[in-house]
Scaffold this active site. Structure first.
Site, PDB file in Angstrom:
ATOM      1  N   ASN A   1      -0.570 -14.954  66.936  1.00 50.64           N
ATOM      2  CA  ASN A   1      -0.278 -14.879  65.504  1.00 50.64           C
ATOM      3  C   ASN A   1      -1.429 -15.567  64.780  1.00 50.64           C
ATOM      4  OD1 ASN A   1       0.687 -15.132  62.916  1.00 50.64           O
ATOM      5  ND2 ASN A   1       2.659 -16.015  63.493  1.00 50.64           N
TER       6      ASN A   1
ATOM      7  N   ARG B   1       6.844 -20.009  46.302  1.00 44.79           N
ATOM      8  CA  ARG B   1       6.762 -18.750  45.539  1.00 44.79           C
ATOM      9  C   ARG B   1       7.988 -18.592  44.639  1.00 44.79           C
ATOM     10  NH1 ARG B   1       6.061 -15.713  50.865  1.00 44.79           N
ATOM     11  NH2 ARG B   1       3.965 -16.292  51.511  1.00 44.79           N
TER      12      ARG B   1
ATOM     13  N   ARG C   1       0.756 -10.221  66.075  1.00 43.95           N
ATOM     14  CA  ARG C   1       1.488 -10.078  64.821  1.00 43.95           C
ATOM     15  C   ARG C   1       0.510  -9.558  63.774  1.00 43.95           C
ATOM     16  NH1 ARG C   1       2.995 -14.388  60.374  1.00 43.95           N
ATOM     17  NH2 ARG C   1       4.390 -13.098  59.144  1.00 43.95           N
TER      18      ARG C   1
ATOM     19  N   HIS D   1       8.519 -10.045  57.101  1.00 40.56           N
ATOM     20  CA  HIS D   1       9.422 -10.727  58.049  1.00 40.56           C
ATOM     21  C   HIS D   1      10.211  -9.713  58.883  1.00 40.56           C
ATOM     22  CE1 HIS D   1       9.797 -14.309  54.988  1.00 40.56           C
ATOM     23  NE2 HIS D   1       8.855 -14.590  55.898  1.00 40.56           N
TER      24      HIS D   1
ATOM     25  N   GLU E   1      10.562 -14.749  66.640  1.00 36.85           N
ATOM     26  CA  GLU E   1       9.622 -13.661  66.390  1.00 36.85           C
ATOM     27  C   GLU E   1       8.686 -13.436  67.572  1.00 36.85           C
ATOM     28  OE1 GLU E   1       9.174 -15.616  62.413  1.00 36.85           O
ATOM     29  OE2 GLU E   1       8.503 -13.622  61.831  1.00 36.85           O
TER      30      GLU E   1
END
Ligand code: AMP
Length: 402
Positions: A10, A242, A92, A181, A385
């Protein structure tokens, strides 16, 4: 001998996270991180299967030297890029656009398409691409598989994926809702079905992935039909830094009255908003602690965060028509009982409730926290993940070989 190891990479803009998994039993043979790449004092942390963690300072000015350093650590344990046990590397990749609906073995054409998507993912895709190129060069014979964060959401119907803007403009610039995601939403929705003793095709699940980034998805019979992030990961829920949903008019207004540039508006909404913007902290533990001490800013931040969650639960219940389960996952979702409690508070009308004793229990396994009488199961499902990327990667290369 069957090669059964998968290395998951990743690559972020300044870090590379990696895990080496044995797909026979899903054990982690190594877990590591190279951080502060291209910054002062880069570091590598590597933990092999025996748990004896190694840490060292690195000269890692770029991803190439970072990957070489992690390859050397793996090689020291006899598990390098040339190990005969290594079946593939799973990468990823954040943005797969509309082209990539499933994990894909990387060749030159795939690299070119990921490159073409850089304008819609300028922060992420270049780092992901860099990682693939270096890993490919280190062992050209080894399959490299790209697993896309957007892929799970490509089943969204057009009426959920389109923004209501001028079609020609949207098409010219590939503006639509992609969602992110996806690997986590795929894994957690499937695990939730398992927890209910059902097949994914038999259940409708709302997944709340609440980490520093946060997104919700509505999954009908194993297929994503709606998700809260859009063209970029800015849309939707309130996040650590965010804003989530906001009237785009705010940006025009700030440009006119405060002379904000596009980049400044981007920084404001992506890095100085959300929980941090509201109360100065983005760690939910700290926010709950401050709230318990009577801090008004923390209380309001928590209220805005959880109000947004309730709105999405209502909206996604309407989208799905029938909901079997709501699953909480990622750092906040897995660990914060106050957030879970507040997210379903007052939603008995939708069949939602938590059993407070189960809600506050600390556990690292997937579990139900709703009372027995509840119409909708509420679950806490730790996301994984890396395991999902490894599983998809391994399935693809073994299918190709067999
Ligand atoms: P993630 O992006 O999934 O790693 O989630 C990171 C976020 O999870 C942090 O910013 C915290 O807000 C939150 N978090 C982590 N551990 C806890 C905890 N024990 N209780 C509440 N929130 C937590």
């Amino acid at each position: 001998m069957t090669a059964r190891h998968v290395l998951v990479l990743n690559c972020g803009s300044s870090s590379v996270k990696y895990q080496l998994l044995d797909m026979a039993d899903h054990t982690r043979l190594a877990v590591g991180l190279v951080e502060r790449i291209g910054e002062a004092a880069p570091r590598l942390t590597h933990t092999p299967a025996d748990g004896a963690r190694r840490e060292r300072a690195l000269a890692a000015p770029d991803h190439e030297s970072a990957l070489k350093a992690l390859a050397a650590e793996l090689a020291a344990d006899g598990l390098g890029f040339d190990s005969p046990h290594l079946a593939a590397v799973g990468h990823r990749v954040v943005h797969g656009g509309r082209a990539f609906t499933r994990p894909t073995v990387v060749d030159d054409a795939v690299l070119a398409e990921i490159e073409r998507l850089v304008p819609v993912a300028p922060l992420h895709n270049p780092a992901n691409l860099g990682g693939i190129r270096v890993a490919r060069a280190m062992n050209p014979g080894l399959p490299q598989v790209a697993v896309f964060d957007t892929a799970f959401h490509t089943t969204m119907p057009e009426h959920a994926a389109r923004y209501a803007i001028d079609v020609a403009t949207a098409d010219a610039h590939r503006i639509r809702r992609y969602g992110f995601h996806g690997t986590s939403h795929a894994y957690v929705s499937r695990r939730t079905a398992e927890l209910l003793g059902k097949e994914p095709s038999e259940v409708n699940v709302i997944v709340l992935h609440l980490g520093n980034g946060a997104s919700a998805s509505a999954v009908a019979g194993g297929r994503c039909v709606e998700t809260s992030m859009g063209l970029t990961p800015l849309e939707g829920l309130v996040m650590g830094t965010r804003s989530g949903d906001i009237d785009p008019g705010v940006v025009f207004h700030l440009a006119r009255v405060a002379g904000l540039s596009v980049d400044e508006a981007d920084t404001l909404l992506n890095r100085r908003s959300g929980l941090v913007g509201l109360c100065g902290d983005n760690d939910m533990r700290e926010i709950v602690r401050r709230m318990d001490e009577g801090d008004d800013a923390a209380r309001l931040a928590f209220a805005i965060y959880t109000h947004r969650l309730r709105k999405y639960l209502g909206a996604y219940t309407a989208v799905l028509g029938h909901v079997d389960a709501v699953a909480f996952t990622a750092g906040v979702g897995e660990n914060s009982a106050p957030v879970r409690r507040a997210a379903v508070a007052g939603l008995e009308v939708l069949g939602l409730a938590v059993d407070e004793e189960l809600n506050v229990e600390r556990a690292s396994t997937a579990r139900l926290i709703s009372p027995q009488y509840a119409r909708v199961a509420v679950a806490v499902v730790p996301t994984d993940e890396e395991l999902e990327i490894a599983t998809q990667t391994y399935a693809l290369v073994t299918a190709a070989n067999g």
